[in-house]
Motif scaffolding. Sequence first.
Motif, mmCIF file in Angstrom:
data_model
loop_
_atom_site.group_PDB
_atom_site.id
_atom_site.type_symbol
_atom_site.label_atom_id
_atom_site.label_comp_id
_atom_site.label_asym_id
_atom_site.label_seq_id
_atom_site.Cartn_x
_atom_site.Cartn_y
_atom_site.Cartn_z
ATOM 1 N N ASP A 1 2.583 -64.835 -23.267
ATOM 2 C CA ASP A 1 2.728 -64.885 -24.727
ATOM 3 C C ASP A 1 2.169 -66.217 -25.210
ATOM 4 O O ASP A 1 2.638 -67.285 -24.782
ATOM 5 N N VAL A 2 1.165 -66.137 -26.099
ATOM 6 C CA VAL A 2 0.506 -67.347 -26.602
ATOM 7 C C VAL A 2 0.688 -67.418 -28.116
ATOM 8 O O VAL A 2 0.427 -66.439 -28.828
ATOM 9 N N ALA A 3 1.127 -68.566 -28.602
ATOM 10 C CA ALA A 3 1.289 -68.790 -30.036
ATOM 11 C C ALA A 3 -0.012 -69.336 -30.605
ATOM 12 O O ALA A 3 -0.595 -70.286 -30.072
ATOM 13 N N THR A 4 -0.476 -68.716 -31.687
ATOM 14 C CA THR A 4 -1.667 -69.174 -32.402
ATOM 15 C C THR A 4 -1.341 -69.231 -33.889
ATOM 16 O O THR A 4 -0.247 -68.827 -34.316
ATOM 17 N N THR A 5 -2.278 -69.695 -34.686
ATOM 18 C CA THR A 5 -2.065 -69.693 -36.138
ATOM 19 C C THR A 5 -2.062 -68.255 -36.645
ATOM 20 O O THR A 5 -2.640 -67.351 -36.025
ATOM 21 N N ALA A 6 -1.414 -68.040 -37.761
ATOM 22 C CA ALA A 6 -1.348 -66.692 -38.329
ATOM 23 C C ALA A 6 -2.732 -66.170 -38.673
ATOM 24 O O ALA A 6 -2.998 -64.962 -38.609
ATOM 25 N N ALA A 7 -3.654 -67.054 -39.027
ATOM 26 C CA ALA A 7 -5.009 -66.633 -39.384
ATOM 27 C C ALA A 7 -5.805 -66.199 -38.154
ATOM 28 O O ALA A 7 -6.680 -65.318 -38.249
ATOM 29 N N GLN A 8 -5.526 -66.802 -36.992
ATOM 30 C CA GLN A 8 -6.305 -66.496 -35.789
ATOM 31 C C GLN A 8 -5.642 -65.461 -34.887
ATOM 32 O O GLN A 8 -6.283 -64.942 -33.971
ATOM 33 N N GLY A 9 -4.381 -65.155 -35.163
ATOM 34 C CA GLY A 9 -3.678 -64.196 -34.327
ATOM 35 C C GLY A 9 -4.353 -62.834 -34.253
ATOM 36 O O GLY A 9 -4.555 -62.301 -33.146
ATOM 37 N N PRO A 10 -4.731 -62.221 -35.382
ATOM 38 C CA PRO A 10 -5.395 -60.917 -35.324
ATOM 39 C C PRO A 10 -6.707 -60.942 -34.544
ATOM 40 O O PRO A 10 -7.032 -59.982 -33.832
#
Length: 235
Positions: free
Chosen positions: A205-214
């Motif tokens: 599980d990797v956390a990214t910014t909401a803009a880059q998640g998709p």
Amino acid sequence: MSSTHSRVAAPDAAESPQPGRVSGPVAPPRVSARRRRPGVIALSLALTAAGGAGAGVLLLQAGHRTEVVTVIRDVQVGQVLTRGDLGTASVALDPAVKAVRVNALDSVVGQRAAVELTPGSLLAPSQVTKESLVKAGEQVVPIGLKPEQVPATALVPGQRVQLVHVPAQGQEDTGTSSTAAPQTIDGRVVKASSAAPGTGTVVVDVATTAAQGPTAAAWVSAGTLRLVLSAPDGT
């Protein structure tokens, strides 16, 4: 003519000196006094004083012990602390050492490890945090890694990574993007599973910014995503 015989009285047996006995008082033997050197006396006094001081320090330390919290199980970065991860000990604590006191044990349970914790160590206040690994405005992207894609370095919560977009199979030699830098997304490991039995697949599980998640999720779906470990400072 009568002659008079003079009798000489024989000495009494009790008064006769016996062999090995000395008549009269016996003087005690003279013992010569041994000369003591001042240096030896001074050394003895110094050793005695040092021993007394050492014993005093031990007594003071034994009388000033502090109840502190210890780590009894391995805890990875970002992992939530449970009561089973922690123990207690009574130690002679140096004032310069910062350790969580036993009366604050309940306050650290439920917090996350800010660093990797190892059994047998004292728990310091700076080693725990209330912050979540998933911050506001971030999304978590699950990434499945095949055995050959899993880094040899263990993936632990809080570790910084890069998600790299690679060409899809059969498109490696298009010639249009061979010199262009690949697209990357910065991320942070939230959790990594154990290898699945049979397949060896590891889910991270990797956390990214909401803009880059998709975008990262689309790369995962297309099989064009690779995970790369970042340097410790995140650069």
